[in-house]
Motif scaffolding. Structure first.
Motif, PDB file in Angstrom:
ATOM      1  N   MET A   1      41.863  24.375  58.931  1.00  0.00           N
ATOM      2  CA  MET A   1      43.286  25.000  59.720  1.00  0.00           C
ATOM      3  C   MET A   1      43.541  23.863  60.397  1.00  0.00           C
ATOM      4  O   MET A   1      42.826  22.881  61.161  1.00  0.00           O
ATOM      5  CB  MET A   1      42.851  26.107  60.240  1.00  0.00           C
ATOM      6  N   THR A   2      45.096  23.830  60.713  1.00  0.00           N
ATOM      7  CA  THR A   2      45.569  22.940  61.419  1.00  0.00           C
ATOM      8  C   THR A   2      45.657  23.418  62.991  1.00  0.00           C
ATOM      9  O   THR A   2      45.881  24.667  63.229  1.00  0.00           O
ATOM     10  CB  THR A   2      47.172  22.777  61.124  1.00  0.00           C
ATOM     11  N   ILE A   3      45.247  22.770  63.977  1.00  0.00           N
ATOM     12  CA  ILE A   3      45.311  23.221  65.148  1.00  0.00           C
ATOM     13  C   ILE A   3      46.723  22.731  66.045  1.00  0.00           C
ATOM     14  O   ILE A   3      47.015  21.773  65.736  1.00  0.00           O
ATOM     15  CB  ILE A   3      44.260  22.344  66.134  1.00  0.00           C
ATOM     16  N   GLU A   4      47.272  23.862  66.394  1.00  0.00           N
ATOM     17  CA  GLU A   4      48.840  23.784  66.913  1.00  0.00           C
ATOM     18  C   GLU A   4      48.549  23.847  68.285  1.00  0.00           C
ATOM     19  O   GLU A   4      48.187  24.745  68.911  1.00  0.00           O
ATOM     20  CB  GLU A   4      49.465  24.704  66.615  1.00  0.00           C
ATOM     21  N   ILE A   5      49.193  22.675  69.083  1.00  0.00           N
ATOM     22  CA  ILE A   5      49.333  22.506  70.521  1.00  0.00           C
ATOM     23  C   ILE A   5      50.733  22.808  70.709  1.00  0.00           C
ATOM     24  O   ILE A   5      51.632  21.845  70.231  1.00  0.00           O
ATOM     25  CB  ILE A   5      48.739  21.323  71.273  1.00  0.00           C
ATOM     26  N   THR A   6      51.188  23.791  71.819  1.00  0.00           N
ATOM     27  CA  THR A   6      52.236  23.943  71.928  1.00  0.00           C
ATOM     28  C   THR A   6      52.647  24.132  73.719  1.00  0.00           C
ATOM     29  O   THR A   6      51.462  24.758  74.188  1.00  0.00           O
ATOM     30  CB  THR A   6      52.849  25.307  71.279  1.00  0.00           C
ATOM     31  N   HIS A   7      53.605  23.796  73.875  1.00  0.00           N
ATOM     32  CA  HIS A   7      54.152  23.873  75.134  1.00  0.00           C
ATOM     33  C   HIS A   7      55.395  24.322  75.601  1.00  0.00           C
ATOM     34  O   HIS A   7      56.385  23.468  75.097  1.00  0.00           O
ATOM     35  CB  HIS A   7      53.632  22.646  76.274  1.00  0.00           C
ATOM     36  N   THR A   8      55.813  25.524  76.345  1.00  0.00           N
ATOM     37  CA  THR A   8      57.152  25.769  76.559  1.00  0.00           C
ATOM     38  C   THR A   8      56.706  26.225  78.051  1.00  0.00           C
ATOM     39  O   THR A   8      55.919  26.848  78.486  1.00  0.00           O
ATOM     40  CB  THR A   8      57.552  26.838  75.927  1.00  0.00           C
ATOM     41  N   ARG A   9      57.825  26.152  79.039  1.00  0.00           N
ATOM     42  CA  ARG A   9      57.975  26.489  80.207  1.00  0.00           C
ATOM     43  C   ARG A   9      57.797  28.066  80.209  1.00  0.00           C
ATOM     44  O   ARG A   9      57.044  28.879  81.025  1.00  0.00           O
ATOM     45  CB  ARG A   9      59.345  26.415  80.885  1.00  0.00           C
ATOM     46  N   ARG A  10      58.243  28.985  79.153  1.00  0.00           N
ATOM     47  CA  ARG A  10      58.110  30.438  78.912  1.00  0.00           C
ATOM     48  C   ARG A  10      56.720  30.723  78.886  1.00  0.00           C
ATOM     49  O   ARG A  10      56.257  31.778  79.361  1.00  0.00           O
ATOM     50  CB  ARG A  10      59.137  30.723  77.889  1.00  0.00           C
ATOM     51  N   ALA A  11      56.033  30.129  77.758  1.00  0.00           N
ATOM     52  CA  ALA A  11      54.684  30.491  77.331  1.00  0.00           C
ATOM     53  C   ALA A  11      53.547  29.672  78.098  1.00  0.00           C
ATOM     54  O   ALA A  11      52.433  30.368  78.043  1.00  0.00           O
ATOM     55  CB  ALA A  11      54.561  30.656  75.863  1.00  0.00           C
ATOM     56  N   GLY A  12      53.797  28.515  78.650  1.00  0.00           N
ATOM     57  CA  GLY A  12      52.741  27.804  79.037  1.00  0.00           C
ATOM     58  C   GLY A  12      52.192  26.797  77.755  1.00  0.00           C
ATOM     59  O   GLY A  12      52.828  26.924  76.708  1.00  0.00           O
ATOM     60  N   ILE A  15      46.896  26.744  72.649  1.00  0.00           N
ATOM     61  CA  ILE A  15      46.167  25.841  71.389  1.00  0.00           C
ATOM     62  C   ILE A  15      45.924  26.989  70.524  1.00  0.00           C
ATOM     63  O   ILE A  15      45.135  27.826  70.877  1.00  0.00           O
ATOM     64  CB  ILE A  15      45.281  25.152  72.011  1.00  0.00           C
ATOM     65  N   GLU A  16      46.409  27.132  69.192  1.00  0.00           N
ATOM     66  CA  GLU A  16      45.970  27.983  68.226  1.00  0.00           C
ATOM     67  C   GLU A  16      45.505  27.283  66.890  1.00  0.00           C
ATOM     68  O   GLU A  16      45.711  26.121  66.830  1.00  0.00           O
ATOM     69  CB  GLU A  16      47.176  28.737  67.681  1.00  0.00           C
ATOM     70  N   GLY A  17      44.655  28.089  66.132  1.00  0.00           N
ATOM     71  CA  GLY A  17      44.270  27.546  65.082  1.00  0.00           C
ATOM     72  C   GLY A  17      42.869  27.162  65.105  1.00  0.00           C
ATOM     73  O   GLY A  17      42.243  26.572  63.993  1.00  0.00           O
ATOM     74  N   THR A  18      42.145  27.154  66.167  1.00  0.00           N
ATOM     75  CA  THR A  18      40.579  26.929  65.991  1.00  0.00           C
ATOM     76  C   THR A  18      39.796  28.155  65.928  1.00  0.00           C
ATOM     77  O   THR A  18      40.387  29.352  65.801  1.00  0.00           O
ATOM     78  CB  THR A  18      40.248  26.550  67.680  1.00  0.00           C
ATOM     79  N   SER A  19      38.592  27.905  65.589  1.00  0.00           N
ATOM     80  CA  SER A  19      37.642  28.855  65.125  1.00  0.00           C
ATOM     81  C   SER A  19      36.147  28.902  65.830  1.00  0.00           C
ATOM     82  O   SER A  19      36.029  27.613  66.191  1.00  0.00           O
ATOM     83  CB  SER A  19      37.568  29.063  63.647  1.00  0.00           C
ATOM     84  N   ARG A  20      35.381  29.833  65.868  1.00  0.00           N
ATOM     85  CA  ARG A  20      34.227  29.769  66.600  1.00  0.00           C
ATOM     86  C   ARG A  20      33.162  28.755  65.767  1.00  0.00           C
ATOM     87  O   ARG A  20      32.938  28.682  64.563  1.00  0.00           O
ATOM     88  CB  ARG A  20      33.528  31.077  66.701  1.00  0.00           C
ATOM     89  N   GLY A  21      32.688  27.906  66.538  1.00  0.00           N
ATOM     90  CA  GLY A  21      31.605  26.903  65.950  1.00  0.00           C
ATOM     91  C   GLY A  21      32.115  25.624  65.263  1.00  0.00           C
ATOM     92  O   GLY A  21      31.630  25.169  64.659  1.00  0.00           O
ATOM     93  N   ASP A  22      33.546  25.715  65.294  1.00  0.00           N
ATOM     94  CA  ASP A  22      34.219  24.237  64.599  1.00  0.00           C
ATOM     95  C   ASP A  22      34.094  23.047  65.515  1.00  0.00           C
ATOM     96  O   ASP A  22      34.478  22.003  65.040  1.00  0.00           O
ATOM     97  CB  ASP A  22      35.616  24.543  64.145  1.00  0.00           C
ATOM     98  N   GLY A  23      33.597  22.974  66.767  1.00  0.00           N
ATOM     99  CA  GLY A  23      33.543  21.772  67.651  1.00  0.00           C
ATOM    100  C   GLY A  23      34.476  21.543  68.568  1.00  0.00           C
ATOM    101  O   GLY A  23      34.435  20.845  69.326  1.00  0.00           O
ATOM    102  N   SER A  24      35.910  22.445  68.401  1.00  0.00           N
ATOM    103  CA  SER A  24      36.831  22.351  69.153  1.00  0.00           C
ATOM    104  C   SER A  24      36.555  22.716  70.692  1.00  0.00           C
ATOM    105  O   SER A  24      37.114  22.087  71.738  1.00  0.00           O
ATOM    106  CB  SER A  24      37.905  22.973  68.807  1.00  0.00           C
ATOM    107  N   ALA A  25      35.810  23.715  70.879  1.00  0.00           N
ATOM    108  CA  ALA A  25      35.500  24.222  72.223  1.00  0.00           C
ATOM    109  C   ALA A  25      34.765  23.180  73.072  1.00  0.00           C
ATOM    110  O   ALA A  25      35.239  23.036  74.318  1.00  0.00           O
ATOM    111  CB  ALA A  25      34.587  25.448  72.168  1.00  0.00           C
ATOM    112  N   ALA A  26      34.181  22.149  72.615  1.00  0.00           N
ATOM    113  CA  ALA A  26      33.542  20.967  73.352  1.00  0.00           C
ATOM    114  C   ALA A  26      34.533  20.189  74.086  1.00  0.00           C
ATOM    115  O   ALA A  26      34.255  19.597  75.085  1.00  0.00           O
ATOM    116  CB  ALA A  26      32.470  20.438  72.730  1.00  0.00           C
TER     117      ALA A  26
END
Length: 338
Positions: A1-12, A15-26
């Motif tokens: 899956m593609t990890i989507e990093i987004t920033h807006t003043r409205r939402a802050g 980071i979406e698209g991660t899953s448990r155990g995929d190594g992104s948490a580190a």
């Protein structure tokens, strides 16, 4: 899956698209030492994604997110980065959201405090019931068949009392947090604090307008064509208008905004429970005898200055009353008696 990093003043920053155990948490758990982002990302069960605390209603520091995206790509992830600092909510909308969150926190913390108080009471009762066996000073009979049970009872009684004390402390902790959350709106709308906030906001707005016209402000210059300046101008204008409305509402309820025109030398100003004689009237404050003279006294005159002529200034937003010299002369006996 593609990890989507987004920033807006409205939402802050999300980071979406991660899953448990995929190594992104580190990677996301590392601190980002950029210009503004100095916190780790956190996981939100409500949003079901990672978020950067305190990133709402602020512009992001783009190089920090670009470095984060590159670290994720180096780890083998496919990453997209989208930044839109122009997408924002109005200040009144943001402030209303903060007040609603404070109300929600107060309700939640109140529940925590109630549960801890009940647990403390239950543990105390349990300890008290066990102690009834030893109400008349019955000692542990060494070698008797009751020794084992008596020692277990003593241990259970001690553990229950420790739990009661611990839960009582937890109840106090959550009760304090409940009170702080419940007082959020009153704290934010305190007239004196709001006036000080308005002074700072107006100074910030003047600086932005100077930068937009190509001038220097606050010791440096900015590119007049920077689109961020227009957004900052809009935000400051909205925030100033919001707090000016708060002040108008306070005035309608009887709040007095003091100024230089309200005082002259020889008047008395009421400051934090004590009346001080005015030594000098300034554009933004009045000069009084040093506040150390007010310890244990209700009225401090110029002749009462016992600290080598030291003085103190009281800003007008910290003034709570005024009396003329004649009014103070008439009321001094009653005030001193009180």
């Amino acid at each position: 899956m593609t990890i989507e990093i987004t920033h807006t003043r409205r939402a802050g920053t999300l980071i979406e698209g991660t899953s448990r155990g995929d190594g992104s948490a580190a990677i996301l758990g590392l601190r980002e030492y950029g210009r503004t982002q100095r916190q780790r990302f956190r996981w939100s069960r409500n949003l079901d994604c990672w978020y950067l605390p305190h990133s709402r209603d602020h512009a992001t520091y783009t190089p920090s997110l670009e470095r984060l995206a590159q670290r994720l790509r180096d780890a083998g992830f496919e990453v997209t980065l989208t930044i839109d600092n122009a997408d924002r909510r109005s200040f009144s909308e943001a402030e209303k959201g903060r007040e609603e969150k404070a109300d929600s926190r107060a309700e939640r913390f109140g529940g925590y405090a109630d549960n801890a108080a009940r647990n403390s009471e239950a543990a105390w009762r349990s300890s008290h019931e066990i102690s009834e066996r030893f109400a008349f000073g019955q000692p542990i009979l060494i070698g008797h068949h009751s020794e084992g049970r008596a020692r277990r009872d003593h241990e259970r009684m001690d553990n229950a009392m420790r739990k009661s004390i611990s839960e009582r402390d937890r109840a106090r902790h959550w009760a304090d947090r409940e009170a702080a959350a419940a007082n959020y709106e009153r704290f934010r709308k305190d007239p004196g604090r709001t006036l000080r906030r308005l002074d700072k906001l107006r100074a910030d707005l003047r600086a932005v307008e100077k930068w937009q016209s190509g001038q220097s402000a606050k010791g440096f210059s900015r590119n007049p064509a920077d689109p961020e300046l227009e957004i900052e101008h809009q935000e400051l204008t909205e925030e100033i208008a919001h707090w000016e409305t708060v002040i108008k509402d306070a005035e309608a309820r009887g709040f007095k905004i003091w100024s230089k025109s309200d005082f002259r030398r020889g008047d008395f100003v009421h400051h934090r429970g004590t009346w001080y004689e005015v030594l000098r009237v300034n554009p933004k404050s009045v000069t009084i005898p040093h506040i150390h003279n007010g310890t244990g006294r209700r009225i401090v005159r110029a002749t009462d200055n016992r600290h080598d002529g030291w003085t103190w200034t009281v800003p007008y937003d910290d003034v709570s009353g005024r009396k003329s010299a004649d009014e103070m002369q008439q009321q001094q006996p009653q005030a001193e008696a009180a």
